[in-house]
Design a protein around this motif. Sequence first.
Motif, short mmCIF file in Angstrom:
data_model
loop_
_atom_site.label_atom_id
_atom_site.label_comp_id
_atom_site.label_asym_id
_atom_site.label_seq_id
_atom_site.Cartn_x
_atom_site.Cartn_y
_atom_site.Cartn_z
N ILE A 173 -27.84 -20.01 35.46
CA ILE A 173 -27.53 -21.39 35.07
C ILE A 173 -26.70 -21.31 33.78
O ILE A 173 -27.24 -21.17 32.69
CB ILE A 173 -28.82 -22.21 34.84
CG1 ILE A 173 -29.74 -22.13 36.06
CG2 ILE A 173 -28.48 -23.67 34.52
CD1 ILE A 173 -29.15 -22.64 37.34
N ASP A 174 -25.38 -21.34 33.96
CA ASP A 174 -24.49 -21.11 32.81
C ASP A 174 -24.08 -22.40 32.09
O ASP A 174 -23.28 -22.37 31.15
CB ASP A 174 -23.25 -20.33 33.22
CG ASP A 174 -22.45 -21.02 34.32
OD1 ASP A 174 -22.82 -22.16 34.70
OD2 ASP A 174 -21.47 -20.43 34.80
N ASN A 175 -24.67 -23.52 32.54
CA ASN A 175 -24.42 -24.79 31.84
C ASN A 175 -25.75 -25.40 31.38
O ASN A 175 -26.07 -26.55 31.69
CB ASN A 175 -23.68 -25.78 32.74
CG ASN A 175 -24.50 -26.17 33.98
OD1 ASN A 175 -25.26 -25.35 34.51
ND2 ASN A 175 -24.37 -27.40 34.43
N PRO A 176 -26.56 -24.63 30.64
CA PRO A 176 -27.87 -25.15 30.24
C PRO A 176 -27.74 -26.30 29.25
O PRO A 176 -26.77 -26.38 28.49
CB PRO A 176 -28.53 -23.93 29.56
CG PRO A 176 -27.37 -23.15 29.01
CD PRO A 176 -26.28 -23.30 30.03
N LYS B 212 -29.94 -22.55 23.69
CA LYS B 212 -30.53 -22.64 25.01
C LYS B 212 -32.06 -22.64 24.89
O LYS B 212 -32.63 -22.04 23.97
CB LYS B 212 -30.09 -21.44 25.85
CG LYS B 212 -30.67 -21.39 27.24
CD LYS B 212 -30.21 -20.14 27.98
CE LYS B 212 -30.94 -20.02 29.32
NZ LYS B 212 -30.52 -18.81 30.06
N ASP C 224 -35.92 -23.14 27.51
CA ASP C 224 -36.54 -23.44 28.79
C ASP C 224 -37.87 -24.13 28.55
O ASP C 224 -38.33 -24.24 27.40
CB ASP C 224 -36.69 -22.20 29.68
CG ASP C 224 -37.79 -21.26 29.21
OD1 ASP C 224 -38.35 -21.47 28.12
OD2 ASP C 224 -38.08 -20.28 29.93
N ASP D 218 -30.33 -28.12 33.17
CA ASP D 218 -28.90 -27.95 32.92
C ASP D 218 -28.34 -29.17 32.21
O ASP D 218 -29.06 -30.16 31.95
CB ASP D 218 -28.13 -27.61 34.20
CG ASP D 218 -28.07 -28.74 35.23
OD1 ASP D 218 -28.21 -29.92 34.83
OD2 ASP D 218 -27.88 -28.45 36.42
N ASP D 219 -27.05 -29.14 31.86
CA ASP D 219 -26.49 -30.23 31.04
C ASP D 219 -26.28 -31.51 31.84
O ASP D 219 -25.86 -32.53 31.28
CB ASP D 219 -25.20 -29.79 30.34
CG ASP D 219 -24.12 -29.31 31.29
OD1 ASP D 219 -24.26 -29.52 32.51
OD2 ASP D 219 -23.13 -28.72 30.82
N ASN D 220 -26.56 -31.49 33.15
CA ASN D 220 -26.58 -32.72 33.95
C ASN D 220 -28.00 -33.28 34.05
O ASN D 220 -28.25 -34.20 34.82
CB ASN D 220 -26.05 -32.43 35.36
CG ASN D 220 -24.60 -31.99 35.34
OD1 ASN D 220 -23.76 -32.62 34.70
ND2 ASN D 220 -24.31 -30.89 36.02
N TRP E 214 -34.35 -26.78 37.08
CA TRP E 214 -34.33 -25.66 38.01
C TRP E 214 -35.59 -24.83 37.81
O TRP E 214 -35.92 -24.47 36.67
CB TRP E 214 -33.11 -24.77 37.77
CG TRP E 214 -31.80 -25.44 38.01
CD1 TRP E 214 -31.01 -26.09 37.09
CD2 TRP E 214 -31.09 -25.53 39.26
NE1 TRP E 214 -29.88 -26.58 37.70
CE2 TRP E 214 -29.89 -26.25 39.03
CE3 TRP E 214 -31.37 -25.06 40.55
CZ2 TRP E 214 -28.98 -26.49 40.04
CZ3 TRP E 214 -30.46 -25.31 41.56
CH2 TRP E 214 -29.27 -26.02 41.30
#
Length: 421
Positions: free
Chosen positions: A183-186, A193, A195, A316-318, A322
């Motif tokens: 997930i490269d757009n966290p 970053k 979690d 993610d940034d949206n 996940w």
Amino acid sequence: MARVKYASDFDKSVLLNNFDARGWVQVTPDDDWNFYWAGVHNIRNIFGVETGFRMGDDQVINHFPNHVELTRKDLMVKNIKRYRKELEKDGSQLAEKDETGRFVHLDFIPLTFMLPADYNLFVEEFRKNPNTTWIMKPCGKARGIGIFLVNKLSQLKKWSRDGKGNSFVAPTAKETYVISKYIDNPLLIGGKKFDLRLYVLVTSFRPLKCYMYKLGFCRFCTVKYNASVNELDNMFVHLTNVSIQKQGEDYNAVHGGKWTVENLRLFLEGTRGKEVSDKLFDEINWLTVHSLKAVAGVISNDRHCFECYGYDIIIDDNLKPWLIEVNASPSLTSTTSSDRIMKYKLISDVINIVIPPGELPDVRWCKVPAKEHYGNFYLLYDEDLAQADLLNQEIKVRAGAGNAMVRGARDLRKPSQATWK
């Protein structure tokens, strides 16, 4: 009244202090115990046919026999994929796909392959999307050990076909890896970053009954996020594991790089709005329940068992969550004073649900704790209540009093309060 006799494979203070506060008596695992907080390494022996050990009605233990169906990442992915295929085969609305072939409601795990078994499939996907970064994790290794990022096929040479024939070079069991799309757009906070670590208590898989803990937390990286390929080896940028981050120069031992879920929610409500924040947490609840449903049919649902899982989730940034993995033995080590208080409360609330205060375990009766014993947990899903709710809706529809959209299927994104929270 007889006191509860407990055994524990761990000498963690958050466990022992809880047992002592209840006046429980410590015994060894070889003695006659009522409550056993066991390490995962002992579960196979306890439930193994060859041992001949059988638990009594007054004994409970903190793992299901084959918990690995959810807590080993390769098996978790396999079971979720199978669950989606079964729903699709049955024509369930839950398996609806969009125009690109992606699941609309059940797309909550990153694209994942097993190496070496799926090497050819992985290569095919890699060539379609050569600029994608992947994260590799060895099966069966401790948290944070052996994880690395991959963005070139040359990094996977040991799984390529050998030069002399078409057969794979046989790997050892230790060389089996899970490789997932990174997930490269966290979502970043303060440029870093993070979690989520959430705790989920399951007291039964058939029927499924589970609880979500309100006091989860965020784990932050110590170094600001940088998606550059030059930073792929910098684990202080990419991996949120506390065991890794606490080795960095920028690690803050006071707060331990952690934020409460409550603080995250307040931050999101202030920056993105309450409606968006509520939707995110509803989706987290959603993916949690369906990950459990995915394994419910294969877990050995022994009535003596319960389990407190540690869910690791990336946003993610949206603001899409996940599911990364599920831990069978989430760490009970405390890195800060607030961490210690939270984990003490967690264990206390788990025990109060599994064994109502002042009672001895008795698995002959269905585990239905009084709501006052939930503590900081809330009922996330109860299959019995869900079935009753569906039946009531079906009766209303047949009587002409219900909305046609609920015939046999609930609102897929908004389960009712009775069965959700």
